[in-house]
Each structure stands twice: as structure tokens, then as C-alpha cells.
Design an enzyme around this catalytic site. Structure first.
Site, mmCIF file in Angstrom:
data_model
loop_
_atom_site.group_PDB
_atom_site.id
_atom_site.type_symbol
_atom_site.label_atom_id
_atom_site.label_comp_id
_atom_site.label_asym_id
_atom_site.label_seq_id
_atom_site.Cartn_x
_atom_site.Cartn_y
_atom_site.Cartn_z
ATOM 1 C CB CYS A 30 30.744 42.326 10.638
ATOM 2 S SG CYS A 30 29.372 42.045 9.509
ATOM 3 C CB CYS A 69 32.830 39.599 6.780
ATOM 4 S SG CYS A 69 32.839 41.040 7.845
ATOM 5 C CE LYS A 76 5.757 5.342 6.692
ATOM 6 N NZ LYS A 76 5.232 6.601 7.106
ATOM 7 C CD GLU A 108 -2.427 -1.208 2.770
ATOM 8 O OE1 GLU A 108 -2.262 -0.270 3.577
ATOM 9 O OE2 GLU A 108 -3.046 -2.232 3.049
ATOM 10 C CE1 TYR A 160 -3.814 -4.641 11.564
ATOM 11 C CE2 TYR A 160 -3.099 -2.931 13.058
ATOM 12 C CZ TYR A 160 -3.166 -4.256 12.711
ATOM 13 O OH TYR A 160 -2.574 -5.187 13.518
ATOM 14 C CE LYS A 202 9.631 6.850 6.764
ATOM 15 N NZ LYS A 202 9.840 8.094 7.479
ATOM 16 C CB CYS A 218 30.419 45.605 8.177
ATOM 17 S SG CYS A 218 31.740 44.449 7.756
ATOM 18 C CB CYS A 255 31.230 42.439 4.547
ATOM 19 S SG CYS A 255 29.848 42.001 5.618
ATOM 20 C CG ASP A 276 4.203 12.400 5.222
ATOM 21 O OD1 ASP A 276 4.173 12.058 6.413
ATOM 22 O OD2 ASP A 276 4.997 13.231 4.764
#
Ligand code: IVH
Length: 675
Positions: free
Chosen positions: A435, A430, A120, A118, A231, A318, A415, A412, A122
């Protein structure tokens, strides 16, 4: 070697795994807000299970491997499951399915058997209880023994019969299945929540879980929940004895039907089913994360039985990570706490494994170049099980010509200081420790769960504290007064309530947590714990030399260098002094003290050749337990070379360097009294 002599590292790892798994169980089941993917969770779970198998004396009744997660909520009546609601063993490998099949074959002593495969689903598992044919309870899994009765929120699910019709319906029938959201409905619900400025659900499963736990059933009734059942039991009293017949019976009773199931006569057919459905996964309409294969015949199931947590007659296979195509809109740059610049892709949102993905890390400049990713490209994204999705590749054939090649800026983004890239390193950095972005990240890290665990000081609160100039570094947290944060507590989310109380609590944290929280490069939770076991306080760590640190098992030269460099900076020491002055514990706590004798602390062993009484790993584990480090090659720093039969080049090198050599008897002599 006896079980009672398990190394403290193993014990610690097992405890850590349990603690982590419990945390994620709470997030997943209790709060419907998972922080990690199923894949990642399964990995942790598997590691714990393997370790418990290897060291049976470490098994405990309360281990997450012995229980089913989830807790009950006080808003609903708690109802016991007549038969515990077990979970399933799972695997990502077809090879392991074969091994499962071999166990089944053995268990049934060569008798013929078949499987029902079957999908599965989720979703969220649920048990429906029909009493005298009427739907009387809908119980969540809870802790496996008892769950919440969410009947009122389930009643209105389309197609769910309120009564079982027909002759000979037993007084009590229990039916288990999954409540879920379709991918389409999930998007719609989130759109609505966005409009109403409510927090978004992370994925369809959480949406289902959240809906089931809605307090007002009228609200729940407005949500398009679905249900599929797989089930049925009412032992011996229902007119069927196989899974296939039970699914047919459910259909006859009017329950919604999942036509995807299939009877498989052997494991080869099961493999085919898994392959086929993994391919079709995206077209099914609801989230399914694998295949469940179950022995068809109920009598055979009984003979195979179950362990305390999982049946031996079923297993889940899975599916691997899912992929999707989308557009890379822009590449933004994030500045981490150590100054590393990480390029992040902003994507056209796309649904992947039930989660809307709109961002993915690109790691570094080289990675972008290697994959030839350009801004504007159509790309393939994958959710490799991790929460953070990955951009796998670009699709150059779909380029229109206006895509832009990414170029790392020279300064950067926060800064403006010049970015540096060290030789052999992938990341640009950096180097300005002041900073703003770095400071902010460092404080966030300091407050994080595995560090000082100041829950109220999440990123938003840290930002406000900085913006309002209430703090400049993490040490300043310990000078905050109630009056400083009163206004902020009023404005900020609930989490900031009692911030001062939480900061107070954090003064008592372990030395390991503090060391991790400092944000020293390369010092993760594990290294921080090792340091805390070896040194009596923060100042002792600060005085350790590189050589001394490198001699500790688990600490290599790069980590040692980084630790020494951190404590060599006057600015850091100043902050640490401020921390101590602020009343924070800087000493090793009792629970961190090394367990057992460590007579070989600071020594390094190399094993070579064949020993009679030990495998190499056993020898290494033993010396590690006694405080030594086990190395793979001989150098001047080696304390002993243990040479067995047919020892070769390592023995020769030891002789050349004048390293002490022990034969097996000599080794036995020095370890005997500690075994
Ligand atoms: S059979 C004792 N069949 O997956 C065996 N479970 O990881 C009962 N699930 O607890 C489970 N689809 O919540 C079964 N077709 C299916 C399923 C399924 C989803 C869920 C269920 C179960 C979990 C195990």
C-alpha cells in the site's frame, strides 16, 4: 549494592535521556521550534533527575540537569550575566508544593515567613541592565551564564522605561522578567505571516522568541511585544528588602505592572491562589502556564540559598492541561507504516495552551464509539501536555440533528484493499504491505531522527522520491546517485541539500538504529537497542527463534513473534539484502557491545518469599545485570526460583514443574563472584 555496579541498561537510559533533552533544548531555545510540550519535557527531565539522584556516580557536569538550556546566536553580542540566570524547580502537584514549604520551614528554623505568588508568564526570560540609570543591555537567558544582547529589539516595547528616574538609583541595576505576546496579537501575527506565505509560529512564546532574535530591529519594532518584570537586584543598594516592595518600586519607575500578584501568609493561601488562577487562566489575556511562589523577604532568600541550578526559595506550580470547546468538522483516516488505520479529527481551529489546534487523533473506532463522537458535534478538546491534543468528549446537548455517526469503511482509503481487524486489537489494518501510504510511512520512519537519521529525507522529500519513482523502498535510498537527486535538491527545501552526503553518512549507523528503522511492529528504540546488544549482526537477529528472543529481558512473546514474522517474509529479506549490498552497516558496533559479564544470558529467575540480604527488586536488578530475565511467575521456562522465608505458591509450583530451587545461600553462591 555498590554504585560502581550500575546496570548497562540504567547507564544507557541516562545517556538516552540526556541526548533527548539536549535535542529538545536546542529545538526550544536555539530554534524556537519545540517538538514536544513542556509537560512532556518536564517528564523527561524529572526522570533524568530521579535517576541521577538514585545513582549519584552517573552525575556529570555537562548533564542538562546541571545547566540551563539555550545557546547564543552569532548575530548578537554575547554578554555575561553578572549573576547566573537560574531556572526554577517545578511541580504539577499541590502535594509537592507542601513538601517545598516543609523544606522552607526547616531551612528557616521555624522563623515566620511569607510568600509572594505571581503568575508564571509563558514567555521568554530576559535580563535588563540599567547602567547609571540608563537601559544598557537586554540579555537573553542563553546558557544561564551568558546570553545574547537583544537590546535593540527590546527598546521599543511599550512602557519600558529607557531611564530609571528618581534619587539614589544605583550605578548598576539588573531587572529580570519575561517578554511575551498576548494570545490576540499572536493570532494576528500568524495571520499576517500566512498572507505573506511565511512559516507560522507554533505558539505565542515562540513568536516572542523569534521576534527577540530578529536581525532587523525595525522589523522587531513592528511586533507587539510585551514585558513584565519580576526580579530586581542591585544588592543592598535599593530601597527595599522584599519582593512585594520591589514590585511596587518597579511600578513607581514606570514599568508595566501585573496586578495578579498576591502576598500569601501560608501554604494554604498559596493553594487558594493557584486554584483561583488556574480557573481564570483563559481570561488573563496572555499565556501563563502556572504560578511562581517566592519567599518575600530577601534576607530569608539568602539564607535558603540555591543549588547549582535552582533557588531553594522559589518554585513554580504548573497548571494542568487546558480545555476548549470547538466543532469536529470531519474525520479523516491516516494509514500508518504498519497499516494501522488511525481516525483523525479535523477541528474548527481553537487556541489551546497558546497553540492553535486544528487536528486531534481519535485513536480508533472503539474510542469514537465510546465517546459517542459524531461528525459536526461540538466537542471538548484538551491539550494533555502532549503536542498532540485530545478530543475529550462530545456535547450531545448541543446537537442540531444533522451530526453524522462515524462508520469505519471496509477498504483502505489509499489502496482499496479490504481492512482487517485482528481479535483483541483496537485498530483496523490495511494488510497490503505494498500500500502506497504504508510504503511512504515506512521510508519516513527509516529516515527518522532516532532511526537512520537522514535529515534531508523528510516527508516532503520522501514523497517526491516516490512520486518520481526514484525509490520504491528504503533500501533504494542506497542506490540513489547525485544525478538522480540534483533536480530534486534544486526544487526541494534547503533540508534536501546534500541528500546523497547524508545518505552516505547513514551507512555507518549502529545496528540498533538500523533495527529500529526497519519498522518491525512492536520494535521501538529500546527493543532495537536490546537486540543490538545481544546479537552480532542483522542476520543473527533474523535467525533467532521466538523462544530464544522471549528469554531476553525486555522482550515479551508478542514482540518476539513480530520479529520472527518480519524476518520470515521473503520480501523483507530481499530488501535487507539490498540494504547490505548498498553498503549499510549491518553489524553490531563496538559501542553496542554488552558491558560487563553476562553469565546468565538466556536464564530466567523468579524471586519469591523474603530474602535477608536483598529486596526483591535488588535481586532482580542483579540477575538482569548479569544477563538474565526476571519473571513474576513460574513456568516450564523458568531456570531458577530463588525462595526466601515464607515462600508460598511459587515455590510449590517450582517443585511441581521440577524447576531448580535456590535458597538465599545457594543464590549468593552463584552470584557472589560477579558482584
Ligand atoms: S522568578 C530565580 N517569576 O519561568 C528565580 N520566573 O521556569 C527567577 N517566569 O526562568 C524566576 N514568570 O523565565 C519568576 N513571575 C515569574 C515568572 C518567571 C515566568 C519564567 C522565568 C523562569 C522560568 C522558570
Amino acid at each position: 549494592m555498590k554504585n560502581t555496579k550500575i546496570s548497562p541498561d540504567v547507564k544507557k537510559r541516562v545517556e538516552k535521556l540526556r541526548e533527548t533533552i539536549r535535542h529538545h533544548d536546542k529545538k526550544y531555545y536555539g530554534e524556537a521550534q519545540p517538538e514536544i510540550s513542556d509537560f512532556e519535557y518536564d517528564r523527561l527531565y524529572r526522570e533524568l533527575k530521579d535517576m541521577e539522584e538514585e545513582y549519584p556516580s552517573l552525575k556529570t557536569k555537562d548533564s542538562p540537569t546541571q545547566k540551563v538550556g539555550e545557546s547564543t546566536s552569532k548575530h548578537f553580542k554575547t554578554v555575561a550575566h553578572r549573576v547566573p540566570m537560574l531556572s526554577l524547580d517545578n511541580t504539577y502537584s499541590l502535594e509537592e508544593l507542601k513538601e517545598f514549604d516543609e523544606r522552607v520551614q526547616k531551612g528557616l528554623g521555624g522563623e515566620k515567613y511569607q510568600y509572594v505568588c505571581e503568575l508564571k508568564i509563558d514567555g521568554v526570560s530576559i535580563e535588563l541592565v540599567y547602567l547609571k540609570g540608563e537601559l544598557a543591555h537586554a540579555i537573553t537567558r542563553g546558557d544561564g551564564e551568558k546570553g545574547d544582547d537583544v537590546l535593540e529589539n527590546v527598546r521599543n516595547i511599550p512602557g519600558l522605561p529607557a531611564k530609571l528616574k528618581g534619587q539614589g538609583i544605583p550605578d548598576r541595576v539588573e531587572i529580570r522578567g519575561e517578554v511575551f505576546f498576548t494570545a490576540k496579537d499572536f493570532e494576528a501575527v500568524n495571520e499576517d505571516r500566512e498572507n505573506r506565505e511565511l512559516p507560522l509560529f507554533a505558539n505565542p512564546r515562540n513568536t516572542a522568541s523569534g521576534t527577540l532574535k530578529t536581525i532587523d530591529p525595525n522589523e522587531a519594532a513592528k511586533k507587539p511585544l510585551h514585558i513584565l518584570l519580576y526580579y530586581v537586584f542591585s544588592p543592598g543598594k535599593l530601597p527595599f528588602g522584599t519582593q512585594e516592595e520591589s514590585l511596587e518600586w518597579l511600578k513607581k519607575m514606570g514599568f508595566p505592572e501585573d496586578k495578579h500578584y498576591r502576598l500569601c501568609r501560608n501554604i494554604g493561601q498559596v493553594h487558594d491562589y493557584c486554584g483561583e488562577h488556574e480557573k481564570k487562566r483563559g481570561q488573563i489575556g496572555f499565556d501563563c502556564d502556572g504560578v511562581v511562589l517566592k519567599i518575600d523577604d530577601f534576607k530569608q532568600r539568602e539564607r535558603l540559598g540555591e543549588t547549582s541550578k535552582i533557588p531553594r526559595w522559589a518554585i513554580a506550580f504548573k497548571f494542568a492541561a487546558q480545555k476548549a470547546e470547538t466543532t469536529l468538522k470531519v474525520i479523516i483516516l491516516q494509514v500508518g507504516r504498519t497499516g494501522a488505520i488511525t481516525p483523525v479529527a479535523e477541528l474548527e481551529p481553537v487556541l489551546l495552551e497558546g497553540t492553535t489546534v486544528s487536528r486531534a487523533t481519535l485513536h480508533n473506532e472503539d474510542e469514537i464509539a465510546r465517546k459517542d463522537l459524531r461528525v459536526g458535534d461540538r466537542v471538548i478538546v484538551e491539550k494533555g501536555g502532549m503536542v498532540i491534543p485530545k478530543v475529550l468528549q462530545s456535547l450531545p446537548e448541543k446537537r442540531k440533528g444533522n451530526e453524522k455517526v462515524f462508520k469505519m469503511p471496509s477498504v483502505c482509503p489509499v489502496c482499496d484493499s479490504k481492512l482487517e481487524r485482528e481479535e483483541g486489537e483496537a485498530a483496523w489494518r490495511c494488510e497490503n504491505a505494498a500500500c502506497e501510504a504504508q510504503v511512504e510511512r515506512r521510508i519516513e520512519h527509516f529516515c527518522a531522527r532516532d532511526a537512520m537519521d537522514i535529515r534531508g529525507a523528510g516527508p516532503a522529500v520522501v514523497k517526491q522520491l516516490l512520486d518520481e519513482k526514484l525509490i520504491r523502498d528504503y533500501a533504494d535510498l542506497y542506490t540513489l546517485k547525485q544525478s538522480d537527486v540534483a533536480d530534486l535538491e534544486r526544487k526541494a527545501e534547503k533540508s534536501a541539500q546534500n541528500l546523497i552526503g547524508q545518505i552516505e553518512e547513514s551507512r555507518k549507523r549502529t545496528l540498533g538504529r538500523l533495527l529500529f528503522g526497519l519498522g518491525i511492529r512492536h520494535v521501538g528504540v529500546h527493543v532495537a537497542e536490546i537486540l543490538a546488544t545481544r546479537y552480532k549482526d542483522l542476520w543473527a537477529v533474523s535467525e533467532a527463534s521466538e523462544e530464544e528472543l522471549t528469554a531476553i529481558d525486555g522482550i515479551g512473546p508478542i514482540v518476539a513473534h513480530s520479529i520472527v514474522a518480519f524476518f520470515a517474509k521473503a520480501a523483507n529479506v530481499k530488501i535487507l539484502k539490498k540494504i547490505e549490498k548498498g553498503g549499510v552497516n549491518v553489524k553490531r558496533l563496538k559501542e553496542e557491545e554488552p558491558s560487563g559479564e553476562q553469565p546468565f544470558l538466556g536464564k530466567t529467575f523468579v524471586f519469591t518469599g523474603e530474602l535477608k540480604g536483598y529486596s526483591r527488586k535488588e535481586g532482580e536488578d542483579l540477575v538482569k545485570k548479569l544477563g538474565a530475565k526476571a519473571a513474576g511467575s513460574v513456568s516450564k521456562l523458568t531456570s531458577y526460583v530463588v525462595a526466601g522465608e515464607a515462600a508460598g505458591s511459587k515455590l510449590k509450583k517450582a517443585k511441581e514443574l521440577g524447576v531448580e530451587i535456590l535458597d538465599e545461600a545457594g543464590f549468593e553462591k552463584i552470584v557472589k563472584k560477579y558482584k
